[in-house]
Write a protein that holds these residues in place. Structure first.
Motif, PDB file in Angstrom:
ATOM      1  N   VAL A   1       0.812  -1.402  -0.157  1.00  0.00           N
ATOM      2  CA  VAL A   1      -0.088   0.093  -0.126  1.00  0.00           C
ATOM      3  C   VAL A   1       0.811   1.354  -0.026  1.00  0.00           C
ATOM      4  O   VAL A   1       0.553   2.251  -0.679  1.00  0.00           O
TER       5      VAL A   1
ATOM      6  N   VAL B   1       2.391  -3.709   5.918  1.00  0.00           N
ATOM      7  CA  VAL B   1       3.201  -4.169   7.245  1.00  0.00           C
ATOM      8  C   VAL B   1       3.414  -2.927   7.939  1.00  0.00           C
ATOM      9  O   VAL B   1       3.901  -2.739   9.146  1.00  0.00           O
TER      10      VAL B   1
ATOM     11  N   ASP C   1       6.932  -6.754  -1.423  1.00  0.00           N
ATOM     12  CA  ASP C   1       8.440  -7.490  -1.258  1.00  0.00           C
ATOM     13  C   ASP C   1       8.746  -8.508  -2.351  1.00  0.00           C
ATOM     14  O   ASP C   1       8.071  -9.332  -2.485  1.00  0.00           O
TER      15      ASP C   1
HETATM   16  C1  LIG Z   1       6.334  -0.551  -3.523  1.00  0.00           C
HETATM   17  S1  LIG Z   1       5.574   0.152  -2.004  1.00  0.00           S
HETATM   18  C2  LIG Z   1       3.655   0.091  -2.615  1.00  0.00           C
HETATM   19  C3  LIG Z   1       3.455   1.296  -3.388  1.00  0.00           C
HETATM   20  C4  LIG Z   1       1.909   1.502  -3.652  1.00  0.00           C
HETATM   21  N1  LIG Z   1       1.287   0.388  -4.304  1.00  0.00           N
HETATM   22  C5  LIG Z   1       1.726   2.790  -4.117  1.00  0.00           C
HETATM   23  O1  LIG Z   1       1.682   2.776  -5.433  1.00  0.00           O
HETATM   24  O2  LIG Z   1       1.983   3.835  -3.789  1.00  0.00           O
HETATM   25  C6  LIG Z   1       5.672  -1.655  -1.409  1.00  0.00           C
HETATM   26  C7  LIG Z   1       4.944  -1.734   0.043  1.00  0.00           C
HETATM   27  O3  LIG Z   1       5.113  -3.175   0.559  1.00  0.00           O
HETATM   28  C8  LIG Z   1       4.933  -3.260   1.834  1.00  0.00           C
HETATM   29  N2  LIG Z   1       5.559  -4.477   2.424  1.00  0.00           N
HETATM   30  C9  LIG Z   1       6.683  -4.949   2.302  1.00  0.00           C
HETATM   31  N3  LIG Z   1       6.935  -6.211   2.739  1.00  0.00           N
HETATM   32  C10 LIG Z   1       5.551  -6.693   3.087  1.00  0.00           C
HETATM   33  C11 LIG Z   1       5.128  -7.842   3.161  1.00  0.00           C
HETATM   34  N4  LIG Z   1       5.623  -8.997   3.916  1.00  0.00           N
HETATM   35  N5  LIG Z   1       3.360  -7.640   3.592  1.00  0.00           N
HETATM   36  C12 LIG Z   1       2.869  -6.872   3.181  1.00  0.00           C
HETATM   37  N6  LIG Z   1       3.311  -5.466   2.980  1.00  0.00           N
HETATM   38  C13 LIG Z   1       4.742  -5.467   2.612  1.00  0.00           C
HETATM   39  C14 LIG Z   1       6.104  -2.011   2.418  1.00  0.00           C
HETATM   40  O4  LIG Z   1       5.720  -1.516   3.792  1.00  0.00           O
HETATM   41  C15 LIG Z   1       5.426  -0.869   1.190  1.00  0.00           C
HETATM   42  O5  LIG Z   1       4.641  -0.087   1.873  1.00  0.00           O
END
Ligand SMILES: C[S@@+](CC[C@H](N)C(=O)[O-])C[C@H]1O[C@@H](n2cnc3c(N)ncnc32)[C@H](O)[C@@H]1O
Length: 221
Positions: free
Chosen positions: A69, A93, A145
């Motif tokens: 998100v 997370v 991730d």
């Molecule tokens: C690339 S960003 C998402 C960008 C978003 N879709 C946007 O357009 O603004 C990746 C997100 O994945 C989350 N993240 C990382 N590992 C995770 C996990 N194991 N489970 C859920 N979320 C995770 C991070 O906290 C981060 O907010």
């Protein structure tokens, strides 16, 4: 006519935005706010957001699953493209990143459509499956991730309906996915293998758009 996708320099990118971007005022504020964030590069590009909103409307998405998100731009974009009774399950997370998301979702008046679940996304996807939600989502977006992409994909494949769409972000990894080097982190090798495996996956039909950092679109057969 052109035999390959035109590379975008800054001027052409700005022109692209000028002729296509129709953001909600809060969407724009969120994008501009996130631009000052130390992790700003994690947000999808605005032209990708424009595409995702268009796609959500095209397929009449009412149920959207988002894995990753951050500050909430992609979820807000899809939420604004959904009908009043639309439902979003948003996985992340980070309380810190998603506090920004919540604030902007509320200001745009779509927070009632979004259930944010703060725990490792795979656990959320497994819970949805255990709750009998297989085949119920119209659209899923994988943007978290990278080493878990395969697991997210397999779970999303069960959670989206036949004809539903799974969009997978950053499949180029800034170009590194094309030819991983031995010194690259495992995630690069995993994404390389994952990308290759989708081409002939008999459960889907796929294409790749060279938007943002590369976006794979899969339709579940
Ligand atoms: C690339 S960003 C998402 C960008 C978003 N879709 C946007 O357009 O603004 C990746 C997100 O994945 C989350 N993240 C990382 N590992 C995770 C996990 N194991 N489970 C859920 N979320 C995770 C991070 O906290 C981060 O907010």
């Amino acid at each position: 006519m052109t035999s390959r996708t035109v590379a975008l320099d800054s001027a052409l990118h700005q022109y692209l935005l000028d002729i296509t971007l129709t953001e909600h005022p809060v969407q724009r504020e969120l994008r501009e706010f996130t631009a000052g964030h130390r992790m700003a590069k994690m947000q999808i590009a605005p032209e990708q957001g424009q595409f995702m909103g268009w796609l959500a409307r095209l397929i009449g998405a009412r149920r959207y699953l988002e894995v990753g998100v951050f500050t909430g731009y992609s979820a807000l974009t899809v939420a604004l493209a959904m009908p009043e009774d639309g439902e979003i399950v948003a996985c992340d997370v980070s309380e810190t990143f998603t506090a920004i998301a919540r604030e902007h979702w509320a200001r745009a008046g779509v927070e009632h459509r979004i259930r944010l679940v703060l725990q490792p996304a795979l656990r959320t996807l497994e819970t949805l499956l255990a709750e009998g939600r297989a085949g119920q989502f119209d659209l899923a977006f994988i943007d978290a991730d990278k080493p878990s992409y395969r697991d997210y994909y397999e779970a999303c494949l069960e959670l989206v309906r036949p004809g539903g769409v799974i969009a997978i972000d950053n499949i180029f990894l800034s170009g590194r996915a094309a030819a991983p080097q031995p010194e690259d982190p495992p995630g690069v090798h995993l994404v390389h293998a994952f990308n290759a495996s989708l081409k002939n996956d008999p459960r889907i039909r796929q294409c790749v758009l060279p938007v943002g950092d590369g976006l794979t679109l899969c339709t579940r057969l």
